[in-house]
Design an enzyme around this catalytic site. Sequence first.
Site: not given
Length: 310
Positions: A46-48, A50
Site C-alpha cells: 500500500l503506497d506510503p 495511502a
Amino acid sequence: MARRKKGDAVSGWLCLDKPYDLTSTTAVSRVRRAFNAQKGGHAGTLDPLATGILPIALGEATKTVPFLMDADKAYRFTIAWGRDTTTLDREGETTGTSDVRPTREQVEAALPAFIGEVDQIPPNFSAIKVDGERAYDLARDGVEFELPTRKVSIFDLKVVDQPDADHVTLTMECGKGTYVRAVVRDLAKALGTCGHVADLRRTRVGGFSEASAIALETLENLSYEARLSEALLPVETALDDIPALAVTDEDAFRLAQGRAIVLLPRQVETLKAELPPGDRTVSAMSGDRLVALCEMRAGKLNPVRVFQLT
C-alpha cells in the site's frame, strides 16, 4: 545445531489500518516489534501516501500470503482536477495543467468504459520490475520507459461525493494488479482534462475490511497492556475462499509428516462441488487447527504447505 530464531513463535493475521506516510515494509517491522514475532510479511503493498487496509501475516500465516495476494480489493479515492504529475499523485512534479473541470454528471457518464476487463498501463512509479529493477527506481533516475499494457478487472466504479468543482470522490472494487492512479490518469484523459490522486484509502482486501481493522497506535498501546492476542486473527483467515475438510487425528499426523491421505468417495464429490473450475486446493483442518494446504488429486489429498500450529 540449528540457530534459534529471535522472537516468539507468534502466528496469525493482523488487519492493520495503515496510517498516512508510512511504507508497508515499515508497518510490518513495527507490527513484528509489537508482537516480538519471529517473522512477518504483508499481502500487497500500500503506497506510503495511502491509508487503509494492510493485512500483515505473522509466523505460520506467512505461508498463506500468496492466497491473499490474488484477492479482490476496494478503494475510496479523491481526484484533484487540473494537474497531471509524474507520480500521478499530489507528491509528483507537474507535467501538465488544464482549466477543464468535469461535472459530476460528466464523470458518471465516463465511468462505464472503465468497468469490466479493461486494458491498463501501470504507472511508471510502481513496484513492477523492468529488467530486474523496480520501475520507480528507473523513473526516479530519469530513465525513459513504458510499461506494457495488461488486463485488469474493475467490478464497480462510482462517484460518491463532489465536495467542490476541483475534486470528486469515487469508490472502486477491483481485481489484483489494478492501479487507482492509472484509473485516475485515464479517466482525466477521457474527460479532456488533467488530474491526479489527492487522497487514497484501501477499504478492503479479500475478507479483511475496515470492520476488523486496528490502528497502529492502538496496537502498540495493546502491546504495553499485554493484550495483543485480541487483535490477532487466525492463520486460516486468508483462506476463506478455499474449501476446508475436517480430518481425523491420524490423517492430521500423516499430513504433518508430508504424506498424502486417501479420501472417501463422498469427500471427493463434496470437494469437487465446492472447488472452482481448475482449482484443486483444499485446507485440511483438525478441529479448529489448520493442518495443511493440500492438492486434491486422484482421490487423495497431497500436502503442499504444512503448518506448525498448536
